[in-house]
Design a protein around this motif. Structure first.
Motif, PDB file in Angstrom:
ATOM      1  N   LYS A   3      63.357  24.220  47.204  1.00 53.19           N
ATOM      2  CA  LYS A   3      62.722  23.104  46.515  1.00 53.19           C
ATOM      3  C   LYS A   3      62.404  23.429  45.064  1.00 53.19           C
ATOM      4  CE  LYS A   3      60.620  20.856  50.520  1.00 53.19           C
ATOM      5  NZ  LYS A   3      59.352  20.378  51.106  1.00 53.19           N
ATOM      6  N   ILE A   4      62.024  24.661  44.784  1.00 53.89           N
ATOM      7  CA  ILE A   4      61.682  25.029  43.417  1.00 53.89           C
ATOM      8  C   ILE A   4      62.895  24.902  42.509  1.00 53.89           C
ATOM      9  CG2 ILE A   4      60.853  26.882  41.936  1.00 53.89           C
ATOM     10  CD1 ILE A   4      58.726  25.679  43.704  1.00 53.89           C
ATOM     11  N   LYS A   5      64.076  25.370  42.980  1.00 59.11           N
ATOM     12  CA  LYS A   5      65.279  25.268  42.167  1.00 59.11           C
ATOM     13  C   LYS A   5      65.660  23.808  41.954  1.00 59.11           C
ATOM     14  CE  LYS A   5      67.244  29.762  43.398  1.00 59.11           C
ATOM     15  NZ  LYS A   5      68.378  30.466  44.033  1.00 59.11           N
ATOM     16  N   LYS A   6      65.514  22.993  42.987  1.00 62.31           N
ATOM     17  CA  LYS A   6      65.800  21.569  42.841  1.00 62.31           C
ATOM     18  C   LYS A   6      64.857  20.925  41.842  1.00 62.31           C
ATOM     19  CE  LYS A   6      67.674  20.730  47.484  1.00 62.31           C
ATOM     20  NZ  LYS A   6      67.448  20.012  48.760  1.00 62.31           N
ATOM     21  N   LEU A   7      63.582  21.333  41.897  1.00 63.61           N
ATOM     22  CA  LEU A   7      62.594  20.753  41.001  1.00 63.61           C
ATOM     23  C   LEU A   7      62.920  21.058  39.546  1.00 63.61           C
ATOM     24  CD1 LEU A   7      59.935  19.227  40.768  1.00 63.61           C
ATOM     25  CD2 LEU A   7      58.746  21.416  40.909  1.00 63.61           C
ATOM     26  N   LYS A   8      63.393  22.260  39.270  1.00 68.69           N
ATOM     27  CA  LYS A   8      63.725  22.638  37.901  1.00 68.69           C
ATOM     28  C   LYS A   8      64.894  21.825  37.362  1.00 68.69           C
ATOM     29  CE  LYS A   8      61.999  27.384  38.110  1.00 68.69           C
ATOM     30  NZ  LYS A   8      62.339  28.820  38.012  1.00 68.69           N
ATOM     31  N   GLN A   9      65.733  21.274  38.277  1.00 68.61           N
ATOM     32  CA  GLN A   9      66.879  20.501  37.832  1.00 68.61           C
ATOM     33  C   GLN A   9      66.566  19.015  37.675  1.00 68.61           C
ATOM     34  OE1 GLN A   9      70.119  21.271  40.491  1.00 68.61           O
ATOM     35  NE2 GLN A   9      70.251  23.425  39.982  1.00 68.61           N
ATOM     36  N   LEU A  10      65.334  18.620  38.027  1.00 74.93           N
ATOM     37  CA  LEU A  10      64.975  17.213  37.889  1.00 74.93           C
ATOM     38  C   LEU A  10      64.923  16.830  36.412  1.00 74.93           C
ATOM     39  CD1 LEU A  10      62.084  16.730  40.471  1.00 74.93           C
ATOM     40  CD2 LEU A  10      64.361  15.747  40.576  1.00 74.93           C
ATOM     41  N   PRO A  11      65.562  15.724  36.031  1.00 76.08           N
ATOM     42  CA  PRO A  11      65.491  15.310  34.622  1.00 76.08           C
ATOM     43  C   PRO A  11      64.094  14.822  34.269  1.00 76.08           C
ATOM     44  CG  PRO A  11      66.564  13.620  35.938  1.00 76.08           C
ATOM     45  CD  PRO A  11      66.356  14.800  36.854  1.00 76.08           C
ATOM     46  N   LEU A  12      63.578  15.300  33.156  1.00 73.32           N
ATOM     47  CA  LEU A  12      62.274  14.867  32.705  1.00 73.32           C
ATOM     48  C   LEU A  12      62.392  13.528  31.982  1.00 73.32           C
ATOM     49  CD1 LEU A  12      60.833  18.213  31.295  1.00 73.32           C
ATOM     50  CD2 LEU A  12      60.264  17.097  33.462  1.00 73.32           C
ATOM     51  N   LYS A  13      61.525  12.596  32.317  1.00 74.83           N
ATOM     52  CA  LYS A  13      61.528  11.308  31.646  1.00 74.83           C
ATOM     53  C   LYS A  13      61.035  11.489  30.210  1.00 74.83           C
ATOM     54  CE  LYS A  13      60.641   8.758  35.917  1.00 74.83           C
ATOM     55  NZ  LYS A  13      59.725   7.823  36.609  1.00 74.83           N
ATOM     56  N   PRO A  14      61.618  10.747  29.256  1.00 75.10           N
ATOM     57  CA  PRO A  14      61.179  10.895  27.867  1.00 75.10           C
ATOM     58  C   PRO A  14      59.720  10.492  27.700  1.00 75.10           C
ATOM     59  CG  PRO A  14      62.609   8.987  28.129  1.00 75.10           C
ATOM     60  CD  PRO A  14      62.692   9.757  29.420  1.00 75.10           C
ATOM     61  N   SER A  15      58.944  11.322  27.028  1.00 68.86           N
ATOM     62  CA  SER A  15      57.532  11.040  26.805  1.00 68.86           C
ATOM     63  C   SER A  15      57.369  10.058  25.660  1.00 68.86           C
ATOM     64  CB  SER A  15      56.789  12.331  26.486  1.00 68.86           C
ATOM     65  OG  SER A  15      56.955  13.264  27.519  1.00 68.86           O
ATOM     66  N   SER A  16      56.269   9.367  25.659  1.00 67.97           N
ATOM     67  CA  SER A  16      56.018   8.367  24.622  1.00 67.97           C
ATOM     68  C   SER A  16      55.434   9.049  23.387  1.00 67.97           C
ATOM     69  CB  SER A  16      55.068   7.288  25.149  1.00 67.97           C
ATOM     70  OG  SER A  16      54.833   6.322  24.173  1.00 67.97           O
ATOM     71  N   PHE A  17      56.330   9.593  22.539  1.00 66.47           N
ATOM     72  CA  PHE A  17      55.889  10.235  21.304  1.00 66.47           C
ATOM     73  C   PHE A  17      55.343   9.211  20.318  1.00 66.47           C
ATOM     74  CE2 PHE A  17      58.881  13.404  22.965  1.00 66.47           C
ATOM     75  CZ  PHE A  17      58.106  14.550  22.858  1.00 66.47           C
ATOM     76  N   ALA A  18      55.727   7.942  20.497  1.00 67.29           N
ATOM     77  CA  ALA A  18      55.241   6.905  19.582  1.00 67.29           C
ATOM     78  C   ALA A  18      53.719   6.801  19.634  1.00 67.29           C
ATOM     79  CB  ALA A  18      55.879   5.565  19.930  1.00 67.29           C
ATOM     80  N   ILE A  19      53.166   6.938  20.829  1.00 65.84           N
ATOM     81  CA  ILE A  19      51.706   6.878  20.971  1.00 65.84           C
ATOM     82  C   ILE A  19      51.062   8.055  20.260  1.00 65.84           C
ATOM     83  CG2 ILE A  19      49.792   6.938  22.606  1.00 65.84           C
ATOM     84  CD1 ILE A  19      51.558   5.515  24.613  1.00 65.84           C
ATOM     85  N   LEU A  20      51.633   9.248  20.461  1.00 63.00           N
ATOM     86  CA  LEU A  20      51.104  10.442  19.807  1.00 63.00           C
ATOM     87  C   LEU A  20      51.154  10.305  18.294  1.00 63.00           C
ATOM     88  CD1 LEU A  20      50.080  13.386  19.950  1.00 63.00           C
ATOM     89  CD2 LEU A  20      52.483  14.106  20.014  1.00 63.00           C
TER      90      LEU A  20
END
Length: 240
Positions: A3-20
């Motif tokens: 599961k850990i290896k699978k988790l590392k391959q999950l694509p991260l959703k783009p964060s809302s840098f506009a708010i920052l």
């Protein structure tokens, strides 16, 4: 593949840098109004006074500190027996320290403590505060190490924020005497000396605002990834 290896391959959703970026832009507007009002009238516009009590910058910092402390408290209540880092003790310590810091930012409790405790001056409390906050990651070193291994990107953002908060905020306060001496050697005009001090205050307060903004943003990303991690483990089929 576990599961850990699978988790590392999950694509991260783009964060809302506009708010920052928008929040940081608003903080720069506060600096501009603060310094601009001093240039125009000789005094800061009271609601945007970066060295005042119960002003917009003060309440904004209090909001950031309250947000960080509240997140730690919510995680403590909703995950009383979680094996994921950080531990309950670390979350409780962060919640207490940050919620106290919220009250201190609004009511400036540290300015009153020297009246309550004989022999301790106002400047001494900064060292005491810094010592208490510095001891927290040392006492819970294992939590910090585990967070670094699992949430490295988020930890880097938080550490960057802490660096700005300490170097820019506390540094500008601790070395203000040297700053005044240096400016005094270069200029002898009263208004220049006066305005230079206000610029130093603006740098100090903006560094604190920016540092707290990055810390809160890093913790937001941490909570977001933690939620995705929990959903992933709950949805993954168990081995038979």
């Amino acid at each position: 593949m576990n599961k850990i290896k699978k988790l590392k391959q999950l694509p991260l959703k783009p964060s809302s840098f506009a708010i920052l970026v928008s929040v940081i832009g608003f903080e720069l507007v506060i600096v501009a109004i603060y310094l601009g009002s001093i240039l125009l009238t000789g005094e800061p516009y009271p609601p945007f006074d970066m060295n005042g009590q119960m002003t917009i910058p003060s309440f904004l910092q209090a909001f950031y500190l309250f947000g960080i402390g509240s997140i730690a408290l919510i995680l403590l209540v909703t995950e009383p027996r979680s094996k994921l880092p950080p531990s309950a003790g670390f979350k409780l310590a962060i919640a207490i320290l940050l919620l106290y810091a919220t009250l201190d930012e609004i009511f400036e409790i540290h300015l009153q403590l020297d009246d309550w405790f004989a022999g301790i001056e106002k400047g001494d409390w900064m060292g005491i505060y810094l010592g208490v906050f510095s001891m927290t990651p040392l006492v819970w070193y294992k939590d910090v190490r585990r967070l670094w291994r699992v949430y490295r990107q988020e930890m880097l953002i938080v550490l960057l924020g802490l660096g700005l908060l300490i170097v820019g905020g506390l540094g500008a306060e601790l070395f203000k005497g040297w700053f005044r001496l240096f400016v005094g050697l270069l200029f002898d005009h009263d208004f220049i000396l006066f305005f230079a001090e206000k610029v130093r205050v603006a740098i100090e307060e903006f560094s604190e605002l920016l540092g707290e903004t990055l810390i809160l943003y890093g913790i937001f990303l941490f909570v977001k990834k933690r939620h995705r991690r929990r959903k992933f483990f709950q949805s993954s089929p168990r081995p038979t």
